[in-house]
Scaffold this active site. Structure first.
Site, mmCIF file in Angstrom:
data_model
loop_
_atom_site.group_PDB
_atom_site.id
_atom_site.type_symbol
_atom_site.label_atom_id
_atom_site.label_comp_id
_atom_site.label_asym_id
_atom_site.label_seq_id
_atom_site.Cartn_x
_atom_site.Cartn_y
_atom_site.Cartn_z
ATOM 1 C CB VAL A 90 -0.944 0.002 1.221
ATOM 2 C CG1 VAL A 90 -1.538 1.392 1.439
ATOM 3 C CG2 VAL A 90 -2.067 -1.009 1.036
ATOM 4 C CD GLU A 91 6.267 2.708 2.001
ATOM 5 O OE1 GLU A 91 6.986 3.065 1.046
ATOM 6 O OE2 GLU A 91 6.630 1.889 2.870
ATOM 7 N NE ARG A 92 8.076 -1.523 -1.563
ATOM 8 C CZ ARG A 92 9.233 -1.885 -2.124
ATOM 9 N NH1 ARG A 92 9.371 -1.860 -3.434
ATOM 10 N NH2 ARG A 92 10.244 -2.271 -1.389
ATOM 11 C CB THR A 107 5.963 0.062 5.678
ATOM 12 O OG1 THR A 107 5.213 0.825 4.729
ATOM 13 C CG2 THR A 107 5.021 -0.856 6.441
ATOM 14 C CE1 TYR A 114 2.405 6.262 1.901
ATOM 15 C CE2 TYR A 114 1.193 6.365 3.980
ATOM 16 C CZ TYR A 114 1.537 5.681 2.812
ATOM 17 O OH TYR A 114 1.014 4.430 2.572
#
Length: 462
Positions: A90-92, A107, A114
């Site tokens: 998700v972060e990427r 993460t 972020y």
């Protein structure tokens, strides 16, 4: 040829800015000098919006830039076995969808962040970008497939980064059969199968207002930041409840023997403490007493006043390459130990000296060396806050961990209250007669057997 073996065996607080006096210590005598270093401790302002979003900022005009970001109570600990790797995925994907400016992210096991470092005048645009990322991501299927391939390559590369691999193995064996043991990147099998729905479900469950902190540091007007947050994040869900799987510690070991590697990489650790544990600071001071060392750095180890006893007891000429003590804390647990690199024929000697030093601290850390360690810890805390980005990260992480930003002044006060007796007591509670976790990678034939390492946790050679 490699062989692998696994063996089981509160409420927000706002303090006014003030000046602290940090004493300088003489390395020759270990006593406090009369000179003192003034330390700035700017105010951290905190506001909680009606939907539960926390806005926290520190206005420090000494910094030429400002950093703003979102810190989220999410990470690999909040995944299931089947979706391990989804938090990182998700972060990427969210960062990948950001076109207007550079956004950094990470993460960890318990947090995702972020953040962007910008000029103060560009703060509104940065907040707008962060808001768009977490609320309006399209999660394009083509981009998902591209990122999936990148993550799979990163998982393969991890095994070539020995230091990172060592700590992944450490968590795997220390917290077996719990989410804390799972790698933050996920497994290859999981990453192949993670779907767009998995990503969307994770965002809707964990990216909610009560689980987020909008943090900022540098030239920041808090009231203006709150106004931006009210406009840009009002659409976030106010749902907070998320079940967190419990974790438990297991003394154990993993050995990956590879005689083709030039050096052995070894970690010895015990279960440490969480962020809010009463022994958190004493264990930090104990870590500082062991400290770090690298043979590429020139030290005057011949001096009887050199503060690190472990360095004085090992010799670069006998195969010692480096060591790094660590104290990794989480919500309800932690890992305290040492990671060292040595020639294959000197592992046993290195381990012996480490155990001797641990037991010496447990039974007889002196007031002078604890005073030096306390001062070094204070200096390290100050050095870590030298620009807007680390300050912003400190705000975000502490708001999630403690529910407030603990001022530097309070940290110094807490450190100062710890004496040698408290350090030895904490070491006695967490190290004496405890089952360690052991990781060895490389030419580790000389690494002592686990049963012997376990026995040494309650026996000091005289």
């Amino acid at each position: 040829m490699a062989a692998v073996g696994l063996h089981r065996f509160g409420a927000p607080l706002i303090r006014p800015a003030r000046k602290l006096l940090l004493p300088r210590w003489s390395t020759a005598a270990g006593a406090a000098q009369s000179q003192e270093v003034p330390v700035s401790d700017p105010e951290t302002k905190v506001t909680r919006l009606s939907n539960g979003l926390t806005v926290a900022s520190q206005d420090n005009k000494d910094f030429p830039t400002c950093t703003v970001g979102l810190w989220i109570d999410s990470g690999s600990r909040f995944e299931t076995r089947e979706t391990n790797g989804v938090a990182n995925f998700v972060e990427r994907m969210l960062v990948k969808g950001t076109k207007r400016q550079e956004v950094n992210a990470y993460t960890s096991r318990e947090q995702t962040a972020y953040y962007a470092r910008v000029l103060p005048k560009d703060l509104p645009q940065a907040v707008d970008t962060l808001s768009d990322m977490v609320q309006n991501s399209t999660l394009d299927e083509k981009e998902i497939e591209k990122e999936r391939g990148i993550i799979l390559k990163d998982i393969q590369k991890l095994q070539t980064k020995v230091e990172e691999a060592v700590f992944e193995h450490l968590h795997f064996i220390a917290y077996q059969d719990t989410p804390m043991s799972w790698p933050t990147l996920g497994t290859s099998e999981n990453v192949v199968n993670i779907s767009r729905k998995d990503l969307a479900d994770y965002i809707s469950t964990h990216y909610t207002a009560p689980r987020m902190v909008l943090a900022a540091a540098g030239g920041v007007n808090h009231e203006a930041l709150v106004s931006l947050a009210e406009k840009r994040f009002s659409g976030l869900s106010s749902n907070k409840h998320v079940e967190v799987a419990p974790c438990w510690y297991t003394g154990s070991e993993v050995r990956i023997r590879d005689d083709d590697m030039p050096y052995a990489h070894v970690v010895l650790a015990v279960e440490g403490v969480g962020w809010t544990h009463p022994n958190y600071i004493p264990m930090m001071i104990a870590r500082q007493l062991v400290d770090n060392w690298d043979r590429s750095v020139i030290y005057d180890t011949s001096s009887g006043h050199f503060p690190n006893r472990l360095v004085r007891n090992i010799s670069p000429s006998n195969g010692a390459r480096s060591f790094m003590s660590f104290n990794r804390s989480y919500t309800d647990t932690g890992l305290w130990g040492i990671y060292f690199v040595a020639d294959r024929m000197h592992i046993e000697d290195f381990v012996w000296n480490i155990k001797e030093e641990w037991h010496r601290i447990r039974t007889g850390a002196s007031h002078a060396e604890v005073a030096r360690a306390k001062n070094a810890l204070k200096q390290n805390l100050l050095k870590q806050l030298d620009s807007s980005t680390p300050v912003c990260d400190d705000i975000g992480r502490q708001m999630l961990a403690y529910g407030r930003r603990i001022p530097l002044s309070e940290w110094y006060d807490r450190i100062e209250q710890v004496d040698a007796k408290a350090v030895t007591k904490a070491m006695d509670e967490h190290m004496w007669d405890k089952c360690p976790v052991v990781v060895g990678i490389g030419p580790i034939e000389q690494l002592p057997e686990y049963i012997r390492l376990r026995g040494d946790m309650k026996w000091r050679r005289l």
